[in-house]
Scaffold this motif. Structure first.
Motif, PDB file in Angstrom:
ATOM      1  N   UNK A 244      33.599  56.702  29.431  1.00 37.91           N
ATOM      2  CA  UNK A 244      33.938  55.717  30.454  1.00 37.91           C
ATOM      3  C   UNK A 244      34.510  54.460  29.813  1.00 37.91           C
ATOM      4  N   UNK A 245      35.391  53.756  30.522  1.00 36.21           N
ATOM      5  CA  UNK A 245      35.801  52.424  30.074  1.00 36.21           C
ATOM      6  C   UNK A 245      34.727  51.400  30.458  1.00 36.21           C
ATOM      7  N   UNK A 246      34.887  50.182  29.978  1.00 36.49           N
ATOM      8  CA  UNK A 246      34.019  49.082  30.411  1.00 36.49           C
ATOM      9  C   UNK A 246      34.497  48.644  31.794  1.00 36.49           C
ATOM     10  N   UNK A 247      33.652  48.694  32.812  1.00 37.90           N
ATOM     11  CA  UNK A 247      34.124  48.365  34.164  1.00 37.90           C
ATOM     12  C   UNK A 247      34.320  46.869  34.363  1.00 37.90           C
ATOM     13  N   UNK A 248      35.167  46.547  35.316  1.00 38.92           N
ATOM     14  CA  UNK A 248      35.349  45.159  35.731  1.00 38.92           C
ATOM     15  C   UNK A 248      34.247  44.830  36.732  1.00 38.92           C
ATOM     16  N   UNK A 249      33.381  43.862  36.445  1.00 46.20           N
ATOM     17  CA  UNK A 249      32.254  43.573  37.332  1.00 46.20           C
ATOM     18  C   UNK A 249      32.663  43.036  38.699  1.00 46.20           C
ATOM     19  N   UNK A 250      33.947  42.672  38.879  1.00 46.98           N
ATOM     20  CA  UNK A 250      34.399  42.150  40.166  1.00 46.98           C
ATOM     21  C   UNK A 250      34.617  43.256  41.193  1.00 46.98           C
ATOM     22  N   UNK A 251      34.594  44.521  40.737  1.00 45.65           N
ATOM     23  CA  UNK A 251      34.898  45.620  41.640  1.00 45.65           C
ATOM     24  C   UNK A 251      33.822  46.698  41.557  1.00 45.65           C
ATOM     25  N   UNK A 252      33.526  47.361  42.691  1.00 44.98           N
ATOM     26  CA  UNK A 252      32.517  48.426  42.679  1.00 44.98           C
ATOM     27  C   UNK A 252      33.101  49.772  42.270  1.00 44.98           C
ATOM     28  N   UNK A 298      39.634  41.854  60.006  1.00 45.89           N
ATOM     29  CA  UNK A 298      40.007  40.685  59.191  1.00 45.89           C
ATOM     30  C   UNK A 298      39.624  40.833  57.724  1.00 45.89           C
ATOM     31  N   UNK A 299      38.521  41.499  57.469  1.00 45.42           N
ATOM     32  CA  UNK A 299      38.079  41.661  56.088  1.00 45.42           C
ATOM     33  C   UNK A 299      39.046  42.439  55.235  1.00 45.42           C
ATOM     34  N   UNK A 300      39.800  43.369  55.845  1.00 46.10           N
ATOM     35  CA  UNK A 300      40.763  44.154  55.075  1.00 46.10           C
ATOM     36  C   UNK A 300      41.859  43.260  54.516  1.00 46.10           C
ATOM     37  N   UNK A 301      42.365  42.332  55.328  1.00 46.19           N
ATOM     38  CA  UNK A 301      43.404  41.418  54.868  1.00 46.19           C
ATOM     39  C   UNK A 301      42.876  40.436  53.828  1.00 46.19           C
ATOM     40  N   UNK A 302      41.660  39.957  54.046  1.00 50.12           N
ATOM     41  CA  UNK A 302      41.077  39.023  53.067  1.00 50.12           C
ATOM     42  C   UNK A 302      40.824  39.727  51.739  1.00 50.12           C
ATOM     43  N   UNK A 303      40.373  40.968  51.800  1.00 47.18           N
ATOM     44  CA  UNK A 303      40.190  41.751  50.580  1.00 47.18           C
ATOM     45  C   UNK A 303      41.524  41.940  49.867  1.00 47.18           C
ATOM     46  N   UNK A 304      42.563  42.280  50.624  1.00 46.60           N
ATOM     47  CA  UNK A 304      43.873  42.517  50.017  1.00 46.60           C
ATOM     48  C   UNK A 304      44.411  41.257  49.341  1.00 46.60           C
ATOM     49  N   UNK A 305      44.262  40.106  50.006  1.00 41.75           N
ATOM     50  CA  UNK A 305      44.739  38.851  49.397  1.00 41.75           C
ATOM     51  C   UNK A 305      43.986  38.523  48.114  1.00 41.75           C
ATOM     52  N   UNK A 306      42.713  38.850  48.096  1.00 43.87           N
ATOM     53  CA  UNK A 306      41.860  38.519  46.950  1.00 43.87           C
ATOM     54  C   UNK A 306      42.121  39.446  45.770  1.00 43.87           C
ATOM     55  N   UNK A 307      42.423  40.716  46.064  1.00 40.05           N
ATOM     56  CA  UNK A 307      42.449  41.723  44.993  1.00 40.05           C
ATOM     57  C   UNK A 307      43.798  42.438  44.877  1.00 40.05           C
ATOM     58  N   UNK A 308      44.879  41.808  45.340  1.00 40.95           N
ATOM     59  CA  UNK A 308      46.160  42.505  45.370  1.00 40.95           C
ATOM     60  C   UNK A 308      46.631  42.932  43.980  1.00 40.95           C
ATOM     61  N   UNK A 309      46.338  42.112  42.970  1.00 37.97           N
ATOM     62  CA  UNK A 309      46.821  42.449  41.629  1.00 37.97           C
ATOM     63  C   UNK A 309      46.136  43.716  41.107  1.00 37.97           C
ATOM     64  N   UNK A 351      32.376  50.047  52.454  1.00 35.32           N
ATOM     65  CA  UNK A 351      32.091  49.062  53.501  1.00 35.32           C
ATOM     66  C   UNK A 351      32.663  47.712  53.088  1.00 35.32           C
ATOM     67  N   UNK A 352      33.375  47.086  54.016  1.00 38.71           N
ATOM     68  CA  UNK A 352      33.976  45.771  53.783  1.00 38.71           C
ATOM     69  C   UNK A 352      33.496  44.828  54.888  1.00 38.71           C
ATOM     70  N   UNK A 353      32.978  43.669  54.489  1.00 45.31           N
ATOM     71  CA  UNK A 353      32.506  42.690  55.462  1.00 45.31           C
ATOM     72  C   UNK A 353      33.679  41.916  56.064  1.00 45.31           C
ATOM     73  N   UNK A 354      33.417  41.172  57.112  1.00 45.82           N
ATOM     74  CA  UNK A 354      34.466  40.416  57.806  1.00 45.82           C
ATOM     75  C   UNK A 354      35.144  39.408  56.883  1.00 45.82           C
ATOM     76  N   UNK A 355      34.395  38.886  55.891  1.00 50.79           N
ATOM     77  CA  UNK A 355      34.983  37.887  54.997  1.00 50.79           C
ATOM     78  C   UNK A 355      35.741  38.511  53.823  1.00 50.79           C
ATOM     79  N   UNK A 356      35.845  39.842  53.816  1.00 49.72           N
ATOM     80  CA  UNK A 356      36.591  40.518  52.759  1.00 49.72           C
ATOM     81  C   UNK A 356      35.742  40.980  51.594  1.00 49.72           C
ATOM     82  N   UNK A 357      34.449  40.757  51.646  1.00 51.58           N
ATOM     83  CA  UNK A 357      33.564  41.182  50.570  1.00 51.58           C
ATOM     84  C   UNK A 357      33.422  42.700  50.560  1.00 51.58           C
TER      85      UNK A 357
END
Length: 403
Positions: A244-252, A298-309, A351-357
């Motif tokens: 395995x690689x070392x995972x990025x803790x920002x993503x599940x 709404x959470x889908x768009x907020x997630x996309x803006x946060x993690x687009x890269x 599962x994605x919350x309304x705030x994009x989490x």
């Protein structure tokens, strides 16, 4: 008052490993409890349970004290015991987590500390020691986790179904849920049947949010499906075990990894790209209604803006085999594009919350006469036995209150 004729005490929707483990746990804890499981497919484990790497996770990645950490550590040992008891193919192989860039070294060290906090034996390796385990793998440093293994989770699900003694109904797609005060829960399936239970358990995975809304409960989240695409390694001799690689803790997500399965083949992957259907196992599978549900959240768009890269990199590896190969070569330099043979994909119910989490832990909520499992990400298969018991305790508590 007219007495209700219930078909069962507990009605479980979903015949994946979590739903079947819950049924198994209920009948073990409260013999005589009548349990019915409704599964829309013609057999168990047709989606997330049967479409993954087959890894028995150690629990090293998860925050100490989280449900993931507690259930994975306990569940790994229990899964090995369960497989041994019922003769299900499995192996405790151990795995390497390899840092290939200097920026990953602090995260690798943090995993060592996390593993020790979770009670997991971990061996730290310098670059030269990696070859002891994996001669073809290269990295700056690594850790070896001895309690990781592999098994056939679909076979585990089949055994849970049999051992539970529950009434398992396949080909029973849920179309409507009717819950009335004091009258239990009635479920209508696509074949016109109506099944009545005292308590409903929602283990519907990719459709758990829709089942919650059918029941009349607000799940507070929405499932956004992510497809994980795999290749089979044409030269399996390049890999001995799990890398395995070392995972990025920002993503599940754990990143593209190499897994020698119980059949001797080596799976490579998965990536994580948005799917255009909840059962979208390829780019050509598009369900407009489900795409609309995702885009209206709404959470889908907020997630996309946060993690687009990050997401852009995953899509690039999906559409370009060369880019995917490049990611694999960071761990296994000897691999070529020709070594990667397309294999079956899986879809993760994220599962994605309304705030994009992106919900990172197990999420279980209760409603009137209902228990909803709203997020059961990896390591859900590993941890299915303790998860099943946890859900069963809630269900039996609700059942006791309404009986």
């Amino acid at each position: 008052m007219r007495k209700i004729a219930y078909d069962c005490d507990v009605l479980v929707i979903g015949g994946g490993i979590v739903g079947l483990s819950t049924a198994y746990a209920i009948t073990r804890a409260a013999p005589g409890t009548r349990v019915t499981v409704l599964e829309k497919e013609r057999g168990p484990a047709r989606h997330q349970t049967g479409r993954n790497s087959g890894v028995i996770h150690s629990g090293i990645y998860y925050r100490p004290g989280s449900l993931k950490a507690r259930y994975a550590v306990r569940g790994a040992a229990e899964m090995v015991k369960f497989c041994a008891e019922y003769g299900i193919a499995h192996a405790v192989t151990g795995k390497l987590i390899v840092a290939t860039q200097r920026a990953e070294l602090p995260r690798l060290h943090a995993l060592v500390q996390r593993g020790r906090e979770n009670g997991i034996p971990v061996r730290e390796l310098v670059a030269a020691q990696i070859e002891e385990y994996e001669p073809e793998v290269r990295g700056l440093a690594a850790i070896h986790v001895g309690t990781t293994g592999v098994c056939d989770f679909a076979a585990v699900a089949r055994q849970l179904a049999e051992a539970s003694g529950a009434d398992i109904r396949y080909g029973a797609q849920v179309l409507r849920v009717d819950r009335r005060a004091g009258l239990g829960v009635a479920v209508r399936t696509a074949d016109g049947a109506v099944v009545r239970g005292r308590v409903l358990v929602n283990c519907a995975g990719l459709y758990c949010d829709e089942i919650a809304r059918m029941t009349g409960d607000d799940p507070g989240m929405r499932i956004i499906p992510f497809r994980g695409e795999y290749y089979e390694l044409g030269r399996p001799e390049l890999v001995r075990g799990l890398v395995y690689p070392v995972p990025d803790p920002a993503f599940p997500f754990l990143g593209v990894h190499l897994t020698r399965g119980i059949d001797g083949g080596v799976h490579v992957g998965p990536n994580a790209v948005p799917a255009l259907a909840r059962e979208g196992y390829g780019w050509g599978v598009i369900r407009p209604r489900e795409v609309g549900l995702a885009l209206s959240w709404p959470g889908a768009w907020r997630m996309a803006r946060r993690h687009w890269r990050y997401g852009g990199g995953e899509v690039r590896r999906s559409v370009s085999k060369g880019a995917f190969t490049e990611a694999v070569r960071r761990l296994l330099p000897a691999v070529t594009e020709g070594d990667l043979v397309p294999a079956a994909s899986g879809v993760r119910a994220q599962a994605v919350l309304r705030d994009g989490t992106l919900v990172d832990d197990f999420l279980i909520r209760e409603g009137e006469r209902a228990v909803h499992v709203l997020n059961a990400p990896s390591p859900a298969a590993t941890a299915s036995l303790p998860i099943g018991r946890a859900v069963a305790r809630r269900v039996l508590s609700v059942l006791g209150a309404v009986s």
